[in-house]
Design an enzyme around this catalytic site. Structure first.
Site, PDB file in Angstrom:
ATOM      1  N   TYR A 174     118.386 -13.113  44.252  1.00 43.37           N
ATOM      2  CA  TYR A 174     117.706 -12.533  43.091  1.00 43.37           C
ATOM      3  C   TYR A 174     116.274 -13.036  42.989  1.00 43.37           C
ATOM      4  CZ  TYR A 174     116.471 -11.631  38.227  1.00 43.37           C
ATOM      5  OH  TYR A 174     115.826 -11.236  37.088  1.00 43.37           O
ATOM      6  N   TYR A 217     113.600  -3.527  27.642  1.00 44.79           N
ATOM      7  CA  TYR A 217     114.304  -4.557  26.876  1.00 44.79           C
ATOM      8  C   TYR A 217     114.410  -4.189  25.395  1.00 44.79           C
ATOM      9  CZ  TYR A 217     113.048  -6.991  31.179  1.00 44.79           C
ATOM     10  OH  TYR A 217     112.857  -7.328  32.483  1.00 44.79           O
ATOM     11  N   VAL A 257     107.572  -9.840  34.261  1.00 47.21           N
ATOM     12  CA  VAL A 257     106.825 -10.925  33.627  1.00 47.21           C
ATOM     13  C   VAL A 257     105.583 -11.335  34.413  1.00 47.21           C
ATOM     14  CG1 VAL A 257     108.808 -11.841  32.388  1.00 47.21           C
ATOM     15  CG2 VAL A 257     108.297 -12.669  34.700  1.00 47.21           C
TER      16      VAL A 257
END
Length: 613
Positions: A204, A256, A274
């Site tokens: 990941y 989100y 991010v």
């Protein structure tokens, strides 16, 4: 390759100051000074990037790409990778199997929240961290290295070029990613994560550390918009059904706890990361890639979100917006070599048009013109050659078939008209509705027919072949008489009588009037009735015989003087006299009038432009 420096491998974008690039540059300039937001400091390497970096890119389904700002600066994809890895899991296992392991419902919580289904430990969706970690674990591969390589290869196929990994960012995430490990352990404990925690986290973090540019992300988005086919490489990356499923989850869960308001305000499937990246998709139209590191409280790029809202409003991109376009936006494209106006012309003018008609280009537009349609038109207009030094070119834009021109499309097309002017191209608009759709066009005329006539006149004037309507042509120089032998010329000159007409006067309306040789002025033929349609026109050097009924049985057309002038008229009495005394001359005259190669005679010579429509 390091994050924050331009990548030489990035495919160069369009370099011309076209309207789309100009719009992106304008948007970049308007938002570049916004210094709000903070860097993602919980990943130390991301806290070191330049907060002033800001790039925008757009890729169309035809493989054309546009950019502004720092669109060639690489950054780690972070969560922008999630939709594409989800596509790979769907390809490996199918929708039902993936749904049984990872949900598709918006969590309404932050990206790193603990959002697991009670009892099963199933994450709410694949766009939050917990769901993304589990989705990554579903990708098939003989061990973590093989699994990551398959992920890297698929994301590279989406981007259309090989993507590398930033080792320092990967190491930084390994060192500080305890919250993601905690999520993995919770899922492992609940039984939803069925592989080793460290193995899942390693893969990941590696996918999140893959480097791409805003330009790459735009192509990745365009691949989803194109039903899974990369518009640049033409390779099928995923199936259309998988692309649809990915877009659906992006639309509902990609932003989100801002997902609902995002869909309301922007209305596009999207995913943020991010590192400051954002991917947005306009299905069936194009893909958008954005990059700007400072984040808002929800973890979304401040400038990227603001830019997306402006783009959606200006370009009317909301998913719920109905474009209404079904037919090809360009109904006809050509030049005056093969498509002539309905103006009958003397032979000298026809010869010049035959030799130089390629200097007049034609475009007929139709339908509901929004962003994607306007972009197609821009590409067609960019193919119009520039005028040669010391010469000129003309472009007829037939816009009367446009049912609606969206504001953004109007700005794009009018900017294109201005750009054509800088290349020596005179733009003439034909629009029966007289709507003034393109204010910067040189002139707007009541029909495309008249617009083409105007351009033909301008071309002929430039080559010294135009006979001005006010300048009377001597009878002996009329094409009809010039094509006859001396005897026939003398007989016909004696048979015709002077004829004068004023503006808007009906001409050849009497049964007694058989043939008119036009020497000056201009006539036009119109259908009769409440909705009269202009069929064509005639100028000096051409001839008009008694107009015949139309093929469909309607009343014969009206012949009206558009400009005052004079001619030579053959009346029925003179015709009967010629039949008795000079039958050979009369037979030669009728053969001549029937030969469109020799003379222009209405209605023998049919108008090409008018008959096409």
């Amino acid at each position: 390759m390091r994050e924050g420096k331009p990548t030489p491998e990035a495919v160069p974008m369009e370099e011309t100051a076209d309207p789309i690039t100009a719009a992106l540059n304008e948007l970049h300039a308007s938002l570049a000074s916004d210094s709000s937001g903070t860097l993602a400091s919980y990943i130390p390497q991301l806290a070191e990037v330049d907060p002033g970096q800001f790039g925008l890119a757009l890729a169309t389904l035809d493989g054309r790409r546009y950019q502004a700002g720092d669109a060639a600066v690489p950054f780690t994809l972070q969560s922008v990778s999630k939709p594409f890895v989800y596509a790979l899991a769907l390809a490996d296992l199918g929708l039902e199997e993936v749904l049984s392991r990872v949900g598709a419902e918006p969590s309404g919580e932050a990206f790193n929240a603990i959002s697991l289904e009670p009892g099963s430990g199933r994450p709410s969706n694949p766009m939050v961290n917990a769901g993304a970690i589990l989705t990554t674990s579903l990708v098939r591969g003989d061990g973590p290295a093989a699994r990551f390589e398959r992920i890297r290869e698929l994301l590279s196929a989406f981007a259309g070029r090989p993507l590398d990994m930033d080792e320092k960012v990967f190491a930084s995430e390994l060192e500080t990613g305890d919250r993601n490990r905690a999520l993995a352990y919770l899922m492992r404990n609940a039984g939803s994560l069925r592989c080793d925690v460290d193995e899942a986290i390693d893969v990941y973090f590696r996918q999140c550390a893959l480097l791409a540019t805003a330009a790459d992300v735009a192509v990745m988005a365009a691949t989803l918009a194109n039903g899974g086919i990369n518009p640049c490489t033409k390779a099928t990356v995923v199936s259309q059904s998988i692309a649809e499923h990915v877009l659906a989850v992006m639309a509902s869960c990609g932003m989100y706890d801002y997902a609902g308001e995002w869909l309301l305000r922007v209305g596009l499937p999207a995913k943020s990361g991010v590192s400051g990246g954002l991917v947005a998709v306009s299905p069936g139209q194009f893909g958008i890639g954005l990059f700007s590191p400072p984040l808002d409280a929800r973890g979304n790029s401040v400038r990227a979100v603001a830019a997306s809202r402006v783009l959606a409003e200006r370009f009317q991109l909301h998913l719920m917006h109905h474009p209404g376009r079904s037919a090809p936006v360009i109904a006809h494209a050509g030049s005056a070599v093969t498509t002539r106006s309905g103006r009958l012309r003397r032979r000298k003018e026809r010869d010049v048009l035959h030799a130089h008609g390629g200097d007049i280009d034609l475009r007929s537009l139709q339908g509901d013109i929004e962003f994607a349609a306007a972009e197609v038109i821009l590409q067609s207009l960019s193919a119009v050659p520039a005028a040669r030094p010391g010469s000129a070119r003309w472009l007829v834009l037939d816009v009367q078939g446009i049912s609606r021109l969206h504001p953004v499309a109007a700005r794009m097309l009018d900017a294109a008209v201005l750009e054509l002017g800088t290349r020596g191209i005179v733009v003439v608009v034909g629009d029966g509705h007289r709507r003034g759709l393109l204010p910067h066009a040189t002139v707007e005329l009541p029909s495309p027919e008249e617009a083409l006539e105007w351009c033909e006149d301008a071309l002929l004037d430039r080559h010294g072949a135009l006979l001005a309507p006010a300048a009377e042509l001597p009878l002996r120089d009329h094409d009809v008489l010039a094509a006859l032998d001396d005897e026939a010329r003398a007989v016909l000159s004696a048979a015709v009588s002077p004829y004068t007409y004023q503006r808007e006067e009906r001409v050849l309306a009497s049964d007694d009037e058989v043939l008119l040789l036009i020497l000056s002025g201009r006539l036009a033929a119109y259908t009769q009735g409440a909705t009269a349609r202009r069929l064509g026109s005639m100028g000096p050097g051409t001839a008009v015989t008694r107009l015949q009924p139309l093929d469909d049985g309607r009343a014969q057309p009206m012949l009206v003087a558009e400009l005052p002038g004079e001619g030579g008229l053959l009346r029925r009495a003179q015709l009967e006299r010629l039949e008795r005394e000079h039958p050979r001359v009369l037979a030669r005259l009728w053969r001549l009038l029937a030969s469109s190669r020799e003379v222009g005679c209405w209605p023998v010579a049919a108008p090409a432009w008018g008959s096409r429509r």
